[in-house]
Design a protein around this motif. Structure first.
Motif, PDB file in Angstrom:
ATOM      1  N   ARG A 117       4.529 -27.566 -21.772  1.00 34.35           N
ATOM      2  CA  ARG A 117       5.848 -27.938 -22.300  1.00 34.35           C
ATOM      3  C   ARG A 117       5.760 -29.066 -23.331  1.00 34.35           C
ATOM      4  N   TYR A 118       4.566 -29.651 -23.450  1.00 38.43           N
ATOM      5  CA  TYR A 118       4.359 -30.750 -24.385  1.00 38.43           C
ATOM      6  C   TYR A 118       3.018 -30.573 -25.090  1.00 38.43           C
ATOM      7  N   ILE A 119       2.964 -31.072 -26.309  1.00 40.71           N
ATOM      8  CA  ILE A 119       1.710 -31.238 -27.029  1.00 40.71           C
ATOM      9  C   ILE A 119       1.566 -32.731 -27.240  1.00 40.71           C
ATOM     10  N   GLU A 120       0.387 -33.249 -26.990  1.00 41.10           N
ATOM     11  CA  GLU A 120       0.086 -34.648 -27.283  1.00 41.10           C
ATOM     12  C   GLU A 120      -1.187 -34.704 -28.105  1.00 41.10           C
ATOM     13  N   THR A 121      -1.244 -35.709 -28.962  1.00 44.46           N
ATOM     14  CA  THR A 121      -2.446 -35.972 -29.734  1.00 44.46           C
ATOM     15  C   THR A 121      -2.427 -37.440 -30.118  1.00 44.46           C
ATOM     16  N   THR A 122      -3.581 -37.971 -30.487  1.00 45.56           N
ATOM     17  CA  THR A 122      -3.619 -39.322 -31.032  1.00 45.56           C
ATOM     18  C   THR A 122      -4.045 -39.234 -32.491  1.00 45.56           C
ATOM     19  N   ILE A 123      -3.429 -40.102 -33.303  1.00 47.00           N
ATOM     20  CA  ILE A 123      -3.674 -40.094 -34.743  1.00 47.00           C
ATOM     21  C   ILE A 123      -3.713 -41.540 -35.226  1.00 47.00           C
ATOM     22  N   THR A 124      -4.660 -41.843 -36.098  1.00 41.36           N
ATOM     23  CA  THR A 124      -4.681 -43.166 -36.714  1.00 41.36           C
ATOM     24  C   THR A 124      -3.572 -43.232 -37.767  1.00 41.36           C
ATOM     25  N   PRO A 125      -3.058 -44.439 -38.030  1.00 40.10           N
ATOM     26  CA  PRO A 125      -1.926 -44.570 -38.949  1.00 40.10           C
ATOM     27  C   PRO A 125      -2.166 -43.987 -40.344  1.00 40.10           C
ATOM     28  N   ASP A 126      -3.405 -44.013 -40.832  1.00 39.55           N
ATOM     29  CA  ASP A 126      -3.675 -43.569 -42.199  1.00 39.55           C
ATOM     30  C   ASP A 126      -4.035 -42.089 -42.326  1.00 39.55           C
ATOM     31  N   ASN A 127      -4.028 -41.341 -41.239  1.00 40.12           N
ATOM     32  CA  ASN A 127      -4.399 -39.922 -41.305  1.00 40.12           C
ATOM     33  C   ASN A 127      -3.156 -39.092 -41.646  1.00 40.12           C
ATOM     34  N   GLU A 128      -2.794 -39.131 -42.920  1.00 40.64           N
ATOM     35  CA  GLU A 128      -1.575 -38.480 -43.381  1.00 40.64           C
ATOM     36  C   GLU A 128      -1.588 -36.972 -43.161  1.00 40.64           C
ATOM     37  N   ALA A 129      -2.751 -36.351 -43.287  1.00 36.91           N
ATOM     38  CA  ALA A 129      -2.823 -34.903 -43.099  1.00 36.91           C
ATOM     39  C   ALA A 129      -2.446 -34.524 -41.669  1.00 36.91           C
ATOM     40  N   SER A 130      -2.956 -35.250 -40.688  1.00 34.07           N
ATOM     41  CA  SER A 130      -2.623 -34.945 -39.290  1.00 34.07           C
ATOM     42  C   SER A 130      -1.153 -35.218 -38.998  1.00 34.07           C
ATOM     43  N   TRP A 131      -0.656 -36.366 -39.459  1.00 31.00           N
ATOM     44  CA  TRP A 131       0.756 -36.672 -39.243  1.00 31.00           C
ATOM     45  C   TRP A 131       1.624 -35.564 -39.838  1.00 31.00           C
ATOM     46  N   GLY A 132       1.307 -35.163 -41.050  1.00 25.74           N
ATOM     47  CA  GLY A 132       2.081 -34.135 -41.721  1.00 25.74           C
ATOM     48  C   GLY A 132       2.053 -32.804 -40.996  1.00 25.74           C
ATOM     49  N   MET A 133       0.877 -32.391 -40.553  1.00 22.38           N
ATOM     50  CA  MET A 133       0.749 -31.105 -39.880  1.00 22.38           C
ATOM     51  C   MET A 133       1.522 -31.087 -38.572  1.00 22.38           C
ATOM     52  N   PHE A 134       1.319 -32.098 -37.724  1.00 22.45           N
ATOM     53  CA  PHE A 134       1.991 -32.107 -36.423  1.00 22.45           C
ATOM     54  C   PHE A 134       3.504 -32.265 -36.564  1.00 22.45           C
ATOM     55  N   ARG A 135       3.949 -33.125 -37.462  1.00 18.24           N
ATOM     56  CA  ARG A 135       5.395 -33.291 -37.655  1.00 18.24           C
ATOM     57  C   ARG A 135       6.025 -32.018 -38.213  1.00 18.24           C
ATOM     58  N   SER A 136       5.339 -31.362 -39.120  1.00 12.64           N
ATOM     59  CA  SER A 136       5.837 -30.105 -39.674  1.00 12.64           C
ATOM     60  C   SER A 136       5.902 -29.024 -38.596  1.00 12.64           C
TER      61      SER A 136
END
Length: 177
Positions: A117-136
């Motif tokens: 029911r949930y996805i979790e991941t950890t991302i460093t603040p500067d990893n824009e590609a990961s932030w973008g992919m997961f938020r999208s």
């Protein structure tokens, strides 16, 4: 390549195949991650464990026989309703195809993810590609998100690594994924 029980049948097109990883993929995963900066490299042995012990919650992507994508994930022992995504790697020759989101969707469609029911991941603040992919991924599925620092740079990494922010997506129903 014919589809078998390790191939995610709904996620196969003419030149790209998504499937469960196998033990012999370990060295290929290691090489892929080395080519996908800024991902942290693990040992080949760790990648072998990801490809065997965690095969049900990981996905390998092949393009013309080359390993071009990999997601390693697992269900934390005390959070069986959560898919923790450890790493997402997409080789530069497979970028721009939405591969990371396709791999993540394929994982959620597996029988092994029926209770997730949930996805979790950890991302460093500067990893824009990961932030973008997961938020999208979350936005396209209208899934709520929350974020907080899970591992503090000073406390957990002795200042040798950036903070790791936990991004939590969900709750969602399997049908929504």
């Amino acid at each position: 390549m014919p589809a078998d029980d390790t191939t995610d049948k709904k996620h196969q097109d003419d030149d790209l195949t998504l499937r469960k990883p196998e033990s012999q993929d370990g060295p290929r995963v290691h090489q892929l991650i080395a080519e996908c900066k800024p991902l942290d490299e693990n040992s080949v042995y760790c990648n072998l464990l990801q490809c065997t012990h965690f095969a049900d919650t990981s996905v390998a992507a092949e393009l013309d026989g080359d390993l071009v994508g990999f997601i390693s994930g697992y269900l934390p022992p005390k959070q069986q309703d959560t898919l923790f995504v450890w790493q997402v790697a997409v080789h530069e020759k497979a970028r721009g195809r939405g591969l990371a989101k396709r791999m993540l969707a394929a994982l959620l469609e597996r029988d092994e993810a029926a209770d997730v029911r949930y996805i979790e991941t950890t991302i460093t603040p500067d990893n824009e590609a990961s932030w973008g992919m997961f938020r999208s991924f979350a936005y396209e599925r209208r899934m709520p998100t929350e974020e907080f620092i899970l591992f503090d740079s000073r406390l957990h990494f002795a200042g040798q690594h950036q903070d790791e922010h936990l991004l939590r997506i969900g709750p969602f129903n399997r049908d929504d994924a």
